[in-house]
Structure formats: C-alpha cells, structure tokens
Design a protein around this motif. Structure first.
Motif, PDB file in Angstrom:
ATOM      1  N   SER A 184       0.719  -1.285   0.046  1.00  0.00           N
ATOM      2  CA  SER A 184       0.065  -0.021   0.085  1.00  0.00           C
ATOM      3  C   SER A 184       1.030   1.275   0.168  1.00  0.00           C
ATOM      4  O   SER A 184       0.573   2.310  -0.543  1.00  0.00           O
ATOM      5  N   LEU A 196      -4.850   3.354   3.384  1.00  0.00           N
ATOM      6  CA  LEU A 196      -3.980   2.731   4.790  1.00  0.00           C
ATOM      7  C   LEU A 196      -3.135   1.961   4.889  1.00  0.00           C
ATOM      8  O   LEU A 196      -2.925   0.940   4.210  1.00  0.00           O
ATOM      9  N   THR A 204      -4.630  -4.210   4.311  1.00  0.00           N
ATOM     10  CA  THR A 204      -5.208  -4.184   3.248  1.00  0.00           C
ATOM     11  C   THR A 204      -6.404  -5.378   3.123  1.00  0.00           C
ATOM     12  O   THR A 204      -5.640  -6.440   2.863  1.00  0.00           O
ATOM     13  N   ASP A 223      -3.913  -2.176  -5.829  1.00  0.00           N
ATOM     14  CA  ASP A 223      -3.094  -2.559  -4.321  1.00  0.00           C
ATOM     15  C   ASP A 223      -4.051  -3.876  -4.181  1.00  0.00           C
ATOM     16  O   ASP A 223      -5.104  -3.873  -4.210  1.00  0.00           O
TER      17      ASP A 223
END
Ligand SMILES: Nc1nc2c(ncn2[C@@H]2O[C@H](COP(=O)(O)OP(=O)(O)OP(=O)(O)O)[C@@H](O)[C@H]2O)c(=O)[nH]1
Ligand SMILES: [Mg+2]
Length: 407
Positions: A184, A196, A204, A223
């Motif tokens: 991320s 985040l 994630t 991502d």
C-alpha cells in the motif's frame, strides 16, 4: 464438429492433438501413402471418391488435411467434397480463435483468419462457376463474389477497431506480495493516493485501483491483499479473486521486504514464486525489493542475489518509499513496459511447438500484417525492447528490428 483427418503417412499424432484442441471430433482417419500431395486434390482421385462417400454417409462437417493446402487445392477439395476443408494452419487458427480472451486478441486472430481466407476466396471467384462455397466462416452458404467484398470491408473494420481498442485499452499493473511487504505504501507514492498503511498483516483487505498516466497508454494500478504461508483453506478461497486479478495483470510488481531476516526472506520469495508462477507468464513479474532503508547495503545486495537466483526471471529493482529511492527508476520501467518501439517482420513455421509461441505473439505484440507464404506464417509486428531477444530466438527474422522513438 465432426471431422475426418486425411494424411499422406501414419504420423498423425500431432494433427490429432491439434484437432482436439480446436474442438474437432475425429470420426475417421484416411491415410494414402504417397511421396507428395496430388497437385489438384491432395490425395488421388480414388481416395477422393472414398472420402466423398464417407462425408455423405457420416454427415461430416469438416475434412482436415494433414499438411498445407494451396488455394487451388483448397478450392477444388471444397467443391468436390461440399464441406469445409481445413489444413494444418487453419486448425491452428481455430485454436487461437477459441483461446483468444481479450477483445484485442480476438480481433487480431479474426484479422489473421480473414487474411488466411482471402486467397481461397479469390480461387472461388476465378473459377468459372463462381457460386456457392460450403459453410464459409459462420456456416451457411454465401454467394462467393459478394462475400469477397464483404470480407474486404470486414477486414478494414477489424483493423480500425483494433487500432481503437489498442489506444483505449488500459493496462493492468498489480502491486502484490507477502502481507506487510509495503504494497500500500508503494501504491500510494505511485498513484498519489492515501490508502491505509500500517505495520501489521492484512491492513489491506480489499483491492484499490487507480489510473496512472504515463504518456504511452492508460495504466491501472491495483493494490492487493497480501498472501501468507500456511493459511487455512477457506481463507485462501477468499483471496482467490485477488489472485485471479493478479494473474490477469499485464505486469505484477512483486514486493519483497528487504528488512526480513535472510531465512524468512528466502521462504517468502519461494512462496511468492509458488503462488504466482503457475498462474501467469513469469516474464510479467517484476521483483521489487522494498524498505531498503531499513537494511545495510551489503544485506540489500545479498537479497537481490537471492531474487536473481530464484525462479523469477526479470532483473529485480530495489526501492525505499521512505527515502524515495528507486521510485523514479520504477516509474521509468512502468513507462517503458508498455511502449512497443521495435518493429519486425518475422517468419514462423507451422509446428506444434510454435503454436505456443504464436499464441504469445498474438497476445503480447501488435500485429501489423499477416501473410502465409509456403508453410509459414509471416508477421509484421511491433514489440517491447525486452521481447526482442525472445522473438529472435524463436523465429526467422525477415527484416528489422528497427526502433522508432514515438510509441
Ligand atoms: N522504513 C520503511 N518502512 C516502510 C517502507 N514501505 C512501507 N513501510 C512500512 O511497512 C509497513 C507496512 O506497509 P504497508 O504499505 O501497509 O504494507 P502492505 O504490504 O500494504 O501490508 P498489508 O496490506 O497488511 O498486506 C508500514 O508500517 C509502512 O510504514 C519503506 O520504504 N521504508
Ligand atoms: Mg496494504
């Protein structure tokens, strides 16, 4: 579709396999041992009569000839047998048609098929009795001369559409790797995002996709959820869709955390290889060493060596999101990845081993034109710099490579 196979010797294992991949059900095999094909009917007249009888009796839809049919033979045979006749290349094209998945690949194969049909259609038109041709393309019968014009128009349409699809097609890049590898974080710097980031596993839990805009083409960056070793099966199932998305990517950035202990690092590289390589072309996986700021340079080097010795084939790169190191290099790799600056004309002979290579060519390069001179496929195409050696190794180069700077 029910089919007969006709050969000039007993070595037809490969043709049988090709036919099966093409979805043709083999009903019977006719062998006529002879040195060279008959110039008009491939087989002798007597054999042709046998064939005709079987085609009628068994309601055969396609007769496959193990070899290459010249356009005039093709024409004579279809006229005599009143069903579609395939030669080896036609069967291979049928396999591509069935396998082509993306819109672009389907268009490329459709164009190749039309180019294959053109000389045969010309034979039909030149023959005095220009009339009906059995089951051409989609089945059913067409007036050939009218159909020729339709085919020409269709080719132009397919070419135009191919150009449009190529311009519009977004390329997919996934950021993948073990949980907590820094996926991320890297996604955020590349996409200018703020998903985040935390120092724990599974921060994630669903994928995020953003558009990158390098000059050449639209790139979608995703991502993904990290993978871990020894997870229960139900969890693996839950990650299945993420993995499918990674497999389908045009490029995967495979992140490995440089700050892991050496043994752990090795195990994670191995797990990543076992997870990814069976599902996709290894050439599309770019290993990326992350968090290099946490590790002394000599340790970084030994980890790069581990990546080089692994089953991954591409040269790894090292980045630190914290120190912004390696990010510019990664950006330029992303840009270069999807430019197709090299132009080639190549010839490929029609063997079963080459079928896989042809498939790769159709999905990874832009085909500019196709021709079928004497038992070969001749392609003019554009490709990436890094694919040049692979193409040179597998095909006979007719002209090129020449490199253009514009994409
Ligand atoms: N020192 C340093 N820390 C980093 C770097 N990149 C990421 N981190 C840290 O590593 C931790 C994990 O980062 P994430 O980006 O959340 O990792 P992830 O792979 O997305 O993790 P999951 O989503 O949980 O799989 C965070 O504490 C980040 O701050 C880096 O280049 N240097
Ligand atoms: Mg994450």
């Amino acid at each position: 579709m029910d089919a007969l196979l006709v050969g000039l010797d007993d070595r037809n294992e490969e043709m049988r396999a090709l036919m099966e991949s093409a979805g043709l059900r083999l009903i019977d095999v006719f062998v006529q041992r002879r040195q060279a094909p008959d110039p008009k009917y491939f087989v002798g007249k007597g054999k042709l009569e046998d064939l005709k009888a079987t085609v009628e009796r068994q309601a055969i839809e396609i007769v496959v000839f193990a070899g290459t049919l010249r356009p005039n033979q093709h024409h004579e045979l279809e006229k005599a047998l009143k069903v579609q006749c395939y030669d080896r290349l036609r069967v291979i094209l049928e396999i591509f048609t069935r396998r082509a998945q993306s819109r672009e690949a389907r268009l490329q194969v459709e164009l190749a098929m039309l180019q294959y049909e053109i000389p045969i259609l010309k034979e039909w038109i030149h023959s005095a009795a220009a009339g009906e041709r059995p089951g051409f393309m989609a089945g059913g019968e067409y007036r050939v001369d009218a159909y020729y014009e339709t085919v020409k128009r269709k080719m132009k349409k397919v070419r135009d559409e191919l150009e449009r699809v190529r311009k519009e097609r977004a390329l997919h890049v996934s950021v993948a790797g073990y949980a907590n590898a820094g996926k991320s974080s890297l996604f955020n710097v590349l996409a200018g995002e703020q998903v985040l980031v935390e120092d724990r596993l599974f921060t994630t839990l669903s994928t995020t996709t953003r558009i990158l805009e390098p000059p050449a083409r639209r790139v979608l960056l995703t991502d993904t959820v990290g993978f871990v070793s020894n997870v229960p099966l139900w969890l693996v199932e839950a990650f299945h869709s993420t993995l499918e998305e990674v497999y389908a990517s045009d490029l995967v950035l495979l992140l490995v955390d440089a700050s892991d202990r050496l043994e752990e690092f090795r195990a994670k590289v191995e797990l990543a290889a076992d997870t990814l390589i069976p599902g996709m072309d290894v050439g599309k996986i770019l290993p990326v060493l992350t968090k290099t700021d946490l590790t002394p340079p000599s340790e970084v080097r030994s980890r790069i060596d581990i990546l080089k010795d692994s089953s991954f084939t591409r040269t790894p790169i090292a980045v630190s999101v914290l120190k912004k190191e390696g990010i510019a290099e990664l950006h330029s790799i992303l840009e270069g990845e999807f430019r197709l600056p090299v132009e080639f004309t190549i010839r490929i002979s029609q063997t079963a081993e080459n079928a896989a290579f042809m498939n790769w060519i159709y999905s990874e390069t832009d085909i500019l034109s196709t021709a079928y001179p004497e038992n070969t496929v001749e392609l003019r195409l554009r490709c990436r710099e890094r694919d040049v050696s692979r193409i040179q190794a597998a095909a006979k180069v007719v002209s090129g490579p020449s490199v253009s700077t514009s994409s």
